[in-house]
Design an enzyme around this catalytic site. Structure first.
Site, short mmCIF file in Angstrom:
data_model
loop_
_atom_site.label_atom_id
_atom_site.label_comp_id
_atom_site.label_asym_id
_atom_site.label_seq_id
_atom_site.Cartn_x
_atom_site.Cartn_y
_atom_site.Cartn_z
CG ASP A 269 54.98 23.59 -54.61
OD1 ASP A 269 53.99 22.78 -54.54
OD2 ASP A 269 55.41 23.86 -53.55
CE LYS A 276 53.83 26.90 -53.72
NZ LYS A 276 54.12 27.27 -52.17
NE ARG A 350 56.63 19.86 -44.70
CZ ARG A 350 56.06 21.00 -44.10
NH1 ARG A 350 55.72 21.09 -42.82
NH2 ARG A 350 56.68 22.29 -44.56
N1 BES Z 1 58.28 24.99 -52.29
C1 BES Z 1 57.62 25.44 -51.10
C2 BES Z 1 58.45 26.52 -50.21
C3 BES Z 1 59.05 27.67 -50.87
C4 BES Z 1 58.36 28.88 -50.84
C5 BES Z 1 60.21 27.47 -51.40
C6 BES Z 1 58.85 29.79 -51.43
C7 BES Z 1 60.84 28.73 -51.98
C8 BES Z 1 60.03 29.98 -52.01
C9 BES Z 1 56.99 24.48 -50.34
O1 BES Z 1 56.71 23.29 -50.81
C10 BES Z 1 55.76 24.81 -49.77
O2 BES Z 1 55.01 25.18 -50.18
N2 BES Z 1 55.73 25.01 -48.30
C11 BES Z 1 54.72 25.63 -47.72
C12 BES Z 1 54.65 24.81 -46.30
C13 BES Z 1 53.25 25.00 -45.70
C14 BES Z 1 51.88 24.68 -46.45
C15 BES Z 1 53.24 24.21 -44.63
C16 BES Z 1 55.00 26.88 -47.14
O3 BES Z 1 56.26 27.38 -46.89
O4 BES Z 1 54.20 27.96 -47.13
ZN ZN Z 2 57.51 22.84 -52.67
MN MN Z 3 54.58 23.50 -51.75
#
Ligand code: BES
Ligand code: ZN
Ligand code: MN
Length: 498
Positions: A269, A276, A350
């Site tokens: 990801d 990110k 999601r």
């Molecule tokens: N894979 C991440 C969530 C995650 C973050 C898992 C850190 C393990 C460690 C997920 O896809 C993500 O990026 N979520 C975002 C959602 C936001 C953009 C609404 C997040 O949590 O920042």
């Molecule tokens: Zn993710």
């Molecule tokens: Mn993500």
């Protein structure tokens, strides 16, 4: 995996490299707790321990020269902490101490574990912990600096010949293989474990574990596009390595109920176009931990012959930026027809889970569980070692109860009604990312709920606990932890008894 047997022999007579005994903290020092150790040896250790700085606290593992009358080369003291007020040690304390010992003893060939277990349930915990701790991920090591996991384990117990004890060993072996298999997949490098490779790994696991009665089907990117799986297609389209949806069906004739488990399998990801920051990226190889846990839970259920039908769905995609990547503003159509405005491409989990949940509901299940490294907000709310569980009240509570039995830390979280307003989109049925970041884990649960209809459901957010960025502890190694497998298996076992 380490070979584990039970023995009722006197532990001092066992010719092993290391003999593990328990220690606990008392008001006046350290007490040795192990069955059948000669009093003289116990007194010797108890006198020596405080002088060596041994405290008997949880996670403490100390090696001592064995000395006269002990066939083993070294005696290993594994801390159990303080006794509970009723004089016992909890099953999780036993599991953790056994695991800390076998983990610390990596590189040792033969180990005997003589921790106190007053009944077969406690013995089962020692067996599980010992096997869970005997893990080492060496796939990419070419030098000699990595220690292999403990080779063989003898658990000392007066129940060695009881049928329940033998069953506990058989179950422990299946359970540990499932957890280890999950950890391996999480630890695998994302250049090697891309969606199609994951699908191959699922097929390979069925073979290597000798699983009978599980059917695997794989939809590739073309089939997903044709089938209207817009979440998987949208998230996967930025990568040169297309998405997959793997379905694993275990449907024993004796089953009276049908459970679906859906796992997030983002093999890497990057965030996509909503990229990110570099510092949060390396651990994102673990963003497939939910799918890995689903795969190995289904295989374990089949190996144990549970009388419950279980279907696993692995929602596999790689979230990459690129010329063909989805944009923050795209609208995708999830399987079944609901539309989503992708306001943040980093809220990709999601989207793929929505397709998987719809597929699970379409296939007709009595209950749906989903498990995902879904939100950073999970870690803000609960830290790195406690997973969140949300959903239909009864199922959520059933998962929490299963986690307690299994010895995994899960905590029930609410789905406050007002957060649902964040789903509103100006162009589509909903957005994937709310305008406000507050309650991010709970909002994500609201999003998923849109795709489960009336099916009783629970959502397990394992973002933090699935990957241990710190050092190892108890039976938990650094890196992939395999969290969720034991809870889901306990959930299915609970369902078997209904
Ligand atoms: N894979 C991440 C969530 C995650 C973050 C898992 C850190 C393990 C460690 C997920 O896809 C993500 O990026 N979520 C975002 C959602 C936001 C953009 C609404 C997040 O949590 O920042
Ligand atoms: Zn993710
Ligand atoms: Mn993500």
């Amino acid at each position: 995996m380490a070979d584990l047997t039970l023995t009722a022999k006197n532990p001092t007579a066992l010719k092993v490299d290391a003999l593990v005994v328990g220690t606990c903290s008392t008001s006046d020092g350290v007490a040795v707790v192990a069955d059948q150790l000669p009093d003289a040896l116990v007194r010797q250790i108890e006198t020596l321990a405080p002088r060596l700085g041994v405290t008997g606290s949880p996670d403490e593992v100390r090696r001592l020269p064995a000395g006269d009358g002990v066939a083993a080369d070294v005696v290993v003291l594994a801390g159990l902490g303080e006794r509970a007020p009723d004089g016992t040690f909890s099953r999780e304390v036993l599991r953790s101490a056994a695991g800390a010992a076998t983990r610390e003893l990596a590189g040792t060939d033969t180990v005997a574990v003589a921790l106190p277990a007053v009944d077969e349930d406690e013995l089962a915990a020692v067996v599980e912990g010992a096997l869970l701790g005997a893990y080492s991920y060496t796939r990419y090591r070419t030098g000699k600096d990595t220690k292999a996991a403990v080779g063989s384990i003898q658990v000392v117990t007066s129940f060695a010949r009881s049928a329940r004890a033998k069953a506990a060993v058989a179950r422990g072996e299946v359970l540990a293989a499932a957890v280890h298999g999950t950890r391996d997949l999480v630890n695998d490098a994302p250049n090697e474990l891309y969606p199609a490779a994951f699908a191959d790994a699922a097929r390979a696991a069925v073979k290597t574990l000798g699983v009978k009665g599980v059917k695997v089907t794989v939809l590739d990117d073309k089939q997903l596009a044709a089938g209207g799986y817009g979440g998987l297609v949208g998230v996967g389209q930025g990568s040169s390595r297309g998405p997959r949806l793997v379905k694993l069906v275990y449907a024993p004739a004796k089953a009276t109920q049908k459970v679906a488990i859906v796992g997030k399998g983002i093999t890497f990801d990057t965030g996509g176009i909503s990229l990110k920051p570099p510092a949060s990226m390396p651990t994102m190889k673990s963003d497939m931990a939910g799918a890995a846990a689903v795969l190995h839970t289904v295989l374990a259920a089949a190996r144990l012959g549970l009388p419950v039908a279980v279907t696993g769905y692995l929602c596999l995609a790689e979230n990459m930026p690129g010329g063909n990547a989805q944009r923050p503003a795209d609208v995708v159509t999830i399987r079944g027809g609901k539309t989503v405005e992708v306001t943040n491409t980093d809220a990709e989990g999601r989207l793929v889970m929505a397709d998987g949940l719809v597929a699970a509901v379409e296939d007709g299940h009595d209950i749906v569980l989903d498990i995902a490294t879904l939100t950073g907000a999970q870690m803000v709310a609960l830290g790195n070692r406690t997973s969140g569980v949300m959903g239909t009240d009864a199922v959520r509570d059933e998962v929490k109860a299963a986690a307690d039995v299994a010895g995994e830390a899960f905590w029930p979280m609410p789905m406050p009604a007002e957060l649902k307003a964040g789903l509103k989109s100006t162009v589509a049925d909903m957005v994937n990312s709310a305008p406000s970041r507050w309650g991010g884990m709970l909002f994500a649960a609201h999003f998923l709920k849109e795709f489960v209809g009336d099916t009783p459901w629970a959502h397990l957010d394992i973002a933090g606990p699935s990957y241990n960025e710190g050092s190892s502890f108890g039976y938990t190694p650094a890196g992939g932890t395999g969290v969720g497998v034991r809870t889901m298996l306990a959930f299915l076992e609970g369902r078997s008894e209904r």
